[in-house]
Scaffold this motif. Structure first.
Motif, PDB file in Angstrom:
ATOM      1  N   LYS A  70      63.309  57.718  -7.614  1.00  0.00           N
ATOM      2  CA  LYS A  70      63.530  56.282  -7.763  1.00  0.00           C
ATOM      3  C   LYS A  70      63.387  55.574  -6.411  1.00  0.00           C
ATOM      4  N   GLU A  71      63.942  56.188  -5.364  1.00  0.00           N
ATOM      5  CA  GLU A  71      63.872  55.571  -4.037  1.00  0.00           C
ATOM      6  C   GLU A  71      62.460  55.646  -3.456  1.00  0.00           C
ATOM      7  N   MET A  72      61.683  56.629  -3.889  1.00  0.00           N
ATOM      8  CA  MET A  72      60.311  56.771  -3.393  1.00  0.00           C
ATOM      9  C   MET A  72      59.431  55.598  -3.808  1.00  0.00           C
ATOM     10  N   PHE A  73      59.735  55.012  -4.940  1.00  0.00           N
ATOM     11  CA  PHE A  73      58.868  53.985  -5.513  1.00  0.00           C
ATOM     12  C   PHE A  73      58.592  52.870  -4.505  1.00  0.00           C
ATOM     13  N   GLN A  74      59.642  52.329  -3.894  1.00  0.00           N
ATOM     14  CA  GLN A  74      59.465  51.212  -2.967  1.00  0.00           C
ATOM     15  C   GLN A  74      58.771  51.658  -1.682  1.00  0.00           C
ATOM     16  N   ALA A  75      59.096  52.856  -1.222  1.00  0.00           N
ATOM     17  CA  ALA A  75      58.461  53.360  -0.005  1.00  0.00           C
ATOM     18  C   ALA A  75      56.957  53.520  -0.204  1.00  0.00           C
ATOM     19  N   VAL A  76      56.562  54.031  -1.364  1.00  0.00           N
ATOM     20  CA  VAL A  76      55.132  54.183  -1.667  1.00  0.00           C
ATOM     21  C   VAL A  76      54.468  52.809  -1.754  1.00  0.00           C
ATOM     22  N   TYR A  77      55.174  51.852  -2.313  1.00  0.00           N
ATOM     23  CA  TYR A  77      54.632  50.486  -2.396  1.00  0.00           C
ATOM     24  C   TYR A  77      54.364  49.941  -0.991  1.00  0.00           C
ATOM     25  N   PHE A  78      55.320  50.112  -0.091  1.00  0.00           N
ATOM     26  CA  PHE A  78      55.133  49.654   1.292  1.00  0.00           C
ATOM     27  C   PHE A  78      53.925  50.351   1.919  1.00  0.00           C
ATOM     28  N   TYR A  79      53.797  51.651   1.654  1.00  0.00           N
ATOM     29  CA  TYR A  79      52.686  52.432   2.213  1.00  0.00           C
ATOM     30  C   TYR A  79      51.347  51.884   1.731  1.00  0.00           C
ATOM     31  N   GLU A  80      51.264  51.607   0.454  1.00  0.00           N
ATOM     32  CA  GLU A  80      50.011  51.112  -0.126  1.00  0.00           C
ATOM     33  C   GLU A  80      49.681  49.698   0.345  1.00  0.00           C
ATOM     34  N   GLN A  81      50.699  48.963   0.789  1.00  0.00           N
ATOM     35  CA  GLN A  81      50.482  47.615   1.316  1.00  0.00           C
ATOM     36  C   GLN A  81      50.280  47.634   2.833  1.00  0.00           C
ATOM     37  N   ASP A  82      50.151  48.820   3.408  1.00  0.00           N
ATOM     38  CA  ASP A  82      49.985  49.001   4.861  1.00  0.00           C
ATOM     39  C   ASP A  82      51.186  48.510   5.663  1.00  0.00           C
ATOM     40  N   SER A  83      52.346  48.426   5.030  1.00  0.00           N
ATOM     41  CA  SER A  83      53.588  48.112   5.751  1.00  0.00           C
ATOM     42  C   SER A  83      54.184  49.443   6.202  1.00  0.00           C
ATOM     43  N   ILE A  84      53.569  50.014   7.238  1.00  0.00           N
ATOM     44  CA  ILE A  84      53.838  51.393   7.615  1.00  0.00           C
ATOM     45  C   ILE A  84      55.281  51.610   8.067  1.00  0.00           C
ATOM     46  N   GLN A  85      55.786  50.715   8.911  1.00  0.00           N
ATOM     47  CA  GLN A  85      57.149  50.892   9.416  1.00  0.00           C
ATOM     48  C   GLN A  85      58.185  50.770   8.296  1.00  0.00           C
ATOM     49  N   LEU A  86      57.941  49.862   7.364  1.00  0.00           N
ATOM     50  CA  LEU A  86      58.845  49.735   6.225  1.00  0.00           C
ATOM     51  C   LEU A  86      58.766  50.995   5.352  1.00  0.00           C
ATOM     52  N   ALA A  87      57.585  51.543   5.215  1.00  0.00           N
ATOM     53  CA  ALA A  87      57.430  52.772   4.439  1.00  0.00           C
ATOM     54  C   ALA A  87      58.200  53.924   5.079  1.00  0.00           C
TER      55      ALA A  87
END
Length: 235
Positions: A70-87
């Motif tokens: 469940k927590e991975m979902f948002q991290a993957v979203y940040f990654y796909e949006q190139d928000s690397i530090q947030l990921a």
């Protein structure tokens, strides 16, 4: 031999037919149980604790994996949006990949998080940290595993570990061979061979691209570099 077998058969007959023999055996068994009751009880308790521990571990791991997914979902979203530090670090509300591997070790989610972290560190030229995480990742999906081997090869090339890079590029090329990704891995392998001074191996690898993957993007470059290296080898 026959005498021994006959004696054994007679002993068995005595045991079946003689009540005194049976009683004697039972008494010996009861005595053994009485003398070793504490030991046997300890073994039984240890077995129960062990089985209970295994079941608890399995249930706890399943629950942790569900929460981590469940927590991975948002991290993957940040990654796909190139928000690397947030990921990597999260946004203060949602966890990042680094928190997931710390809080949920040994889960499928943490395993996948290692892959994401490694690829992020590689893009940031933090090659040693990239290796640390990528080498902890494993996948049943052969395409993803091949990609991970390739990234490990990239990190090792940047660190000057050419032999390790060659090993991992070979793994990538040998894992689920296909016309889409295998020629890319072979091209990296040929470059690593040349870097290591293994010219014939580089020529052979470019030759594999030329012979088997003539429809690939790498085909033209492979022919050119193969001819160049053959010229060098002939001198």
């Amino acid at each position: 031999m026959a005498t021994k077998q006959s004696k054994k058969a007679q002993d068995q007959t005595d045991l079946i037919e003689n009540p005194e023999v049976i009683a004697s055996r039972l008494e010996k068994g009861e005595a053994f149980l009485k003398q070793n009751s504490k030991v046997l009880a300890g073994v039984l308790i240890a077995a129960i604790i062990l089985i209970g521990g295994i079941l608890f571990f399995q249930i706890n791991t399943a629950n942790q994996n569900e929460n981590a997914q469940k927590e991975m979902f948002q991290a993957v979203y940040f990654y796909e949006q190139d928000s690397i530090q947030l990921a990597l670090n999260g946004d203060g509300i949602n966890s990042g990949f680094l928190s997931i591997v710390d809080e949920y070790p040994r889960t499928d989610a943490a395993n996948l998080a290692h892959y994401y972290i490694g690829s992020i560190y590689l893009s940031e030229r933090n090659y040693q940290e990239a290796l640390t995480h990528l080498e902890q990742f494993s996948a049943d999906d052969y395409l993803v595993q091949a990609k991970a081997y390739s990234l490990i090869g990239d990190a090792n090339m940047e660190l000057g570990n050419t032999d390790a890079a060659i090993t991992n590029y070979k793994k990538a090329a040998d894992t689920n061979e296909n016309k889409y990704f295998t020629p890319k891995y072979l091209n990296k392998l040929a470059i690593a061979y040349e870097e290591a001074g293994k010219i014939q191996e580089a020529i052979d690898t470019y030759g594999t691209i030329e012979e088997k993957y003539y429809e690939s993007f790498e085909f033209s470059a492979a022919r050119k570099h193969k001819a160049r290296l053959e010229g060098l080898a002939a001198k």
